[in-house]
Every structure is written in structure tokens, then in C-alpha cells.
Design a protein around this motif. Structure first.
Motif, PDB file in Angstrom:
ATOM      1  N   ALA A  69      -6.894  -5.961  -0.497  1.00  0.00           N
ATOM      2  CA  ALA A  69      -5.954  -7.068  -0.540  1.00  0.00           C
ATOM      3  C   ALA A  69      -6.667  -8.393  -0.325  1.00  0.00           C
ATOM      4  O   ALA A  69      -7.720  -8.449   0.310  1.00  0.00           O
ATOM      5  CB  ALA A  69      -4.868  -6.889   0.520  1.00  0.00           C
ATOM      6  N   SER A  70      -6.077  -9.447  -0.844  1.00  0.00           N
ATOM      7  CA  SER A  70      -6.675 -10.771  -0.754  1.00  0.00           C
ATOM      8  C   SER A  70      -6.411 -11.458   0.579  1.00  0.00           C
ATOM      9  O   SER A  70      -6.974 -12.522   0.844  1.00  0.00           O
ATOM     10  CB  SER A  70      -6.174 -11.656  -1.896  1.00  0.00           C
ATOM     11  OG  SER A  70      -4.770 -11.776  -1.876  1.00  0.00           O
ATOM     12  N   LYS A  71      -5.576 -10.871   1.409  1.00  0.00           N
ATOM     13  CA  LYS A  71      -5.280 -11.402   2.722  1.00  0.00           C
ATOM     14  C   LYS A  71      -4.821 -10.279   3.625  1.00  0.00           C
ATOM     15  O   LYS A  71      -4.607  -9.153   3.174  1.00  0.00           O
ATOM     16  CB  LYS A  71      -4.202 -12.498   2.648  1.00  0.00           C
ATOM     17  CG  LYS A  71      -2.859 -11.992   2.168  1.00  0.00           C
ATOM     18  CD  LYS A  71      -1.829 -13.101   2.081  1.00  0.00           C
ATOM     19  CE  LYS A  71      -1.437 -13.604   3.460  1.00  0.00           C
ATOM     20  NZ  LYS A  71      -0.716 -12.590   4.243  1.00  0.00           N
ATOM     21  N   SER A  72      -4.651 -10.583   4.901  1.00  0.00           N
ATOM     22  CA  SER A  72      -4.176  -9.578   5.841  1.00  0.00           C
ATOM     23  C   SER A  72      -2.658  -9.488   5.816  1.00  0.00           C
ATOM     24  O   SER A  72      -1.964 -10.451   5.482  1.00  0.00           O
ATOM     25  CB  SER A  72      -4.662  -9.901   7.253  1.00  0.00           C
ATOM     26  OG  SER A  72      -4.139 -11.136   7.700  1.00  0.00           O
ATOM     27  N   PHE A  73      -2.150  -8.315   6.174  1.00  0.00           N
ATOM     28  CA  PHE A  73      -0.719  -8.057   6.193  1.00  0.00           C
ATOM     29  C   PHE A  73      -0.339  -7.331   7.474  1.00  0.00           C
ATOM     30  O   PHE A  73      -1.188  -6.775   8.171  1.00  0.00           O
ATOM     31  CB  PHE A  73      -0.300  -7.230   4.977  1.00  0.00           C
ATOM     32  CG  PHE A  73      -0.412  -7.967   3.684  1.00  0.00           C
ATOM     33  CD1 PHE A  73       0.669  -8.681   3.190  1.00  0.00           C
ATOM     34  CD2 PHE A  73      -1.590  -7.964   2.957  1.00  0.00           C
ATOM     35  CE1 PHE A  73       0.576  -9.374   2.000  1.00  0.00           C
ATOM     36  CE2 PHE A  73      -1.702  -8.650   1.771  1.00  0.00           C
ATOM     37  CZ  PHE A  73      -0.612  -9.360   1.289  1.00  0.00           C
ATOM     38  N   ASN A  74       0.945  -7.328   7.773  1.00  0.00           N
ATOM     39  CA  ASN A  74       1.433  -6.614   8.945  1.00  0.00           C
ATOM     40  C   ASN A  74       1.222  -5.111   8.816  1.00  0.00           C
ATOM     41  O   ASN A  74       0.957  -4.422   9.797  1.00  0.00           O
ATOM     42  CB  ASN A  74       2.916  -6.899   9.173  1.00  0.00           C
ATOM     43  CG  ASN A  74       3.213  -8.359   9.408  1.00  0.00           C
ATOM     44  OD1 ASN A  74       3.955  -8.979   8.650  1.00  0.00           O
ATOM     45  ND2 ASN A  74       2.627  -8.919  10.453  1.00  0.00           N
ATOM     46  N   ALA A  75       1.364  -4.640   7.600  1.00  0.00           N
ATOM     47  CA  ALA A  75       1.187  -3.224   7.339  1.00  0.00           C
ATOM     48  C   ALA A  75       0.850  -3.025   5.876  1.00  0.00           C
ATOM     49  O   ALA A  75       1.176  -3.856   5.031  1.00  0.00           O
ATOM     50  CB  ALA A  75       2.447  -2.430   7.704  1.00  0.00           C
ATOM     51  N   MET A  76       0.220  -1.918   5.595  1.00  0.00           N
ATOM     52  CA  MET A  76      -0.059  -1.540   4.223  1.00  0.00           C
ATOM     53  C   MET A  76       0.250  -0.060   4.067  1.00  0.00           C
ATOM     54  O   MET A  76       0.328   0.676   5.053  1.00  0.00           O
ATOM     55  CB  MET A  76      -1.504  -1.837   3.836  1.00  0.00           C
ATOM     56  CG  MET A  76      -1.826  -3.321   3.850  1.00  0.00           C
ATOM     57  SD  MET A  76      -3.499  -3.708   3.278  1.00  0.00           S
ATOM     58  CE  MET A  76      -3.340  -3.335   1.518  1.00  0.00           C
ATOM     59  N   GLY A  77       0.427   0.344   2.827  1.00  0.00           N
ATOM     60  CA  GLY A  77       0.751   1.733   2.605  1.00  0.00           C
ATOM     61  C   GLY A  77       0.605   2.129   1.159  1.00  0.00           C
ATOM     62  O   GLY A  77       0.119   1.365   0.322  1.00  0.00           O
ATOM     63  N   TRP A  78       1.024   3.353   0.902  1.00  0.00           N
ATOM     64  CA  TRP A  78       0.926   3.925  -0.426  1.00  0.00           C
ATOM     65  C   TRP A  78       2.260   4.546  -0.824  1.00  0.00           C
ATOM     66  O   TRP A  78       2.871   5.278  -0.038  1.00  0.00           O
ATOM     67  CB  TRP A  78      -0.160   4.999  -0.491  1.00  0.00           C
ATOM     68  CG  TRP A  78      -1.537   4.463  -0.296  1.00  0.00           C
ATOM     69  CD1 TRP A  78      -2.215   4.338   0.872  1.00  0.00           C
ATOM     70  CD2 TRP A  78      -2.410   3.978  -1.321  1.00  0.00           C
ATOM     71  NE1 TRP A  78      -3.461   3.801   0.657  1.00  0.00           N
ATOM     72  CE2 TRP A  78      -3.610   3.565  -0.681  1.00  0.00           C
ATOM     73  CE3 TRP A  78      -2.300   3.847  -2.699  1.00  0.00           C
ATOM     74  CZ2 TRP A  78      -4.682   3.044  -1.390  1.00  0.00           C
ATOM     75  CZ3 TRP A  78      -3.366   3.322  -3.409  1.00  0.00           C
ATOM     76  CH2 TRP A  78      -4.541   2.930  -2.758  1.00  0.00           C
ATOM     77  N   TYR A  79       2.687   4.237  -2.026  1.00  0.00           N
ATOM     78  CA  TYR A  79       3.818   4.883  -2.665  1.00  0.00           C
ATOM     79  C   TYR A  79       3.303   5.696  -3.840  1.00  0.00           C
ATOM     80  O   TYR A  79       2.187   5.486  -4.321  1.00  0.00           O
ATOM     81  CB  TYR A  79       4.818   3.858  -3.194  1.00  0.00           C
ATOM     82  CG  TYR A  79       5.686   3.174  -2.157  1.00  0.00           C
ATOM     83  CD1 TYR A  79       7.027   3.511  -2.027  1.00  0.00           C
ATOM     84  CD2 TYR A  79       5.179   2.169  -1.343  1.00  0.00           C
ATOM     85  CE1 TYR A  79       7.839   2.875  -1.104  1.00  0.00           C
ATOM     86  CE2 TYR A  79       5.976   1.526  -0.420  1.00  0.00           C
ATOM     87  CZ  TYR A  79       7.302   1.882  -0.307  1.00  0.00           C
ATOM     88  OH  TYR A  79       8.116   1.246   0.607  1.00  0.00           O
ATOM     89  N   ARG A  80       4.128   6.599  -4.318  1.00  0.00           N
ATOM     90  CA  ARG A  80       3.807   7.298  -5.546  1.00  0.00           C
ATOM     91  C   ARG A  80       5.072   7.522  -6.355  1.00  0.00           C
ATOM     92  O   ARG A  80       6.167   7.600  -5.814  1.00  0.00           O
ATOM     93  CB  ARG A  80       3.101   8.633  -5.276  1.00  0.00           C
ATOM     94  CG  ARG A  80       3.957   9.681  -4.592  1.00  0.00           C
ATOM     95  CD  ARG A  80       3.114  10.909  -4.280  1.00  0.00           C
ATOM     96  NE  ARG A  80       3.890  11.945  -3.623  1.00  0.00           N
ATOM     97  CZ  ARG A  80       3.381  13.062  -3.132  1.00  0.00           C
ATOM     98  NH1 ARG A  80       2.068  13.294  -3.240  1.00  0.00           N
ATOM     99  NH2 ARG A  80       4.159  13.960  -2.549  1.00  0.00           N
ATOM    100  N   GLN A  81       4.890   7.624  -7.653  1.00  0.00           N
ATOM    101  CA  GLN A  81       6.012   7.858  -8.546  1.00  0.00           C
ATOM    102  C   GLN A  81       5.587   8.794  -9.664  1.00  0.00           C
ATOM    103  O   GLN A  81       4.677   8.480 -10.432  1.00  0.00           O
ATOM    104  CB  GLN A  81       6.534   6.547  -9.129  1.00  0.00           C
ATOM    105  CG  GLN A  81       7.806   6.713  -9.932  1.00  0.00           C
ATOM    106  CD  GLN A  81       8.468   5.390 -10.252  1.00  0.00           C
ATOM    107  OE1 GLN A  81       7.800   4.360 -10.336  1.00  0.00           O
ATOM    108  NE2 GLN A  81       9.776   5.408 -10.417  1.00  0.00           N
ATOM    109  N   ALA A  82       6.247   9.925  -9.733  1.00  0.00           N
ATOM    110  CA  ALA A  82       6.031  10.882 -10.805  1.00  0.00           C
ATOM    111  C   ALA A  82       7.033  10.619 -11.914  1.00  0.00           C
ATOM    112  O   ALA A  82       8.105  10.053 -11.672  1.00  0.00           O
ATOM    113  CB  ALA A  82       6.175  12.305 -10.275  1.00  0.00           C
ATOM    114  N   PRO A  83       6.723  11.035 -13.142  1.00  0.00           N
ATOM    115  CA  PRO A  83       7.651  10.811 -14.254  1.00  0.00           C
ATOM    116  C   PRO A  83       9.036  11.380 -13.975  1.00  0.00           C
ATOM    117  O   PRO A  83       9.173  12.528 -13.549  1.00  0.00           O
ATOM    118  CB  PRO A  83       6.980  11.537 -15.414  1.00  0.00           C
ATOM    119  CG  PRO A  83       5.529  11.511 -15.085  1.00  0.00           C
ATOM    120  CD  PRO A  83       5.474  11.675 -13.588  1.00  0.00           C
TER     121      PRO A  83
END
Length: 116
Positions: A24-38
């Protein structure tokens, strides 16, 4: 401009491993991962906040690990023991609390395909 750049997706055999990265280009309170299947809704896979607290969706507990490097504003998702049902486009997300609302920024997505 906020930028989230993902990398690390690919094709892997069931039981194998991949590591996703998101810078990321800056800091954030939180980060995470999502996923999406067809044909399916996007689901939250894992989150990491600035206190080091992690959360996971039940289906990946014990197999996936989210971690981060605060100095680099980077979050990782180590995916082990991959299953075909893990196949999806994985999106990095960054969360920023602004007053009473939470803003979410998205990476471009990276394809993870797990063959049986």
C-alpha cells in the motif's frame, strides 16, 4: 492517490502453497484479504489490524496466515494446504476509519487457481 499493488497469485496443485503480497502507498488501520469465486459473493478471508490482531474465516483457519510489515505498508497472505475450493480472485483491502464511517480501498485482484 491510494494505491494497493498485489502480487503472488498463480496456479498451484492441491496441497501446495502460495504467498500473496499487497503493498500500500500509505498506512491504514487494518488490511486484509477478500476472495471471490465465479458466481459467488465476495467473502472476507483474513484481516490484520495495527495492533497485530488477526481474524480468519473458518474455512481457512489453520491453513492461511496473514502477516504484515508496518514499515513497508505491506500485508501478506501465506496460503498452505491449498484446496480446489480456494480457487478465486483474491483482493487486497485496506481499511481506514474516518469519523463515523470506514473507507475501504481495493487492490486490483490476483487469480489463485488450485488444481485437483
Amino acid at each position: 492517490q491510494v494505491q494497493l499493488v498485489e502480487s503472488g497469485g498463480g496456479l498451484v496443485q492441491a496441497g501446495g502453497s502460495l504467498r500473496l503480497s499487497c503493498a500500500a502507498s500509505k498506512s491504514f488501520n487494518a488490511m486484509g484479504w477478500y476472495r471471490q469465486a465465479p458466481g459467488k459473493q465476495r467473502e472476507l478471508v483474513a484481516t490484520l489490524n495495527n495492533s497485530g490482531e488477526t481474524k480468519y474465516v473458518d474455512s481457512v483457519k489453520g491453513r492461511f496466515t496473514i502477516s504484515g510489515d508496518n514499515a513497508k505498508n505491506t500485508v501478506y497472505l501465506q496460503m498452505n494446504s491449498l484446496k480446489p475450493e480456494d480457487t478465486a480472485v483474491y483482493y487486497c483491502a485496506a481499511f481506514q476509519q474516518v469519523f463515523a464511517v470506514e473507507r475501504v480501498y481495493w487492490g486490483q485482484g490476483t487469480q489463485v487457481t488450485v488444481s485437483s
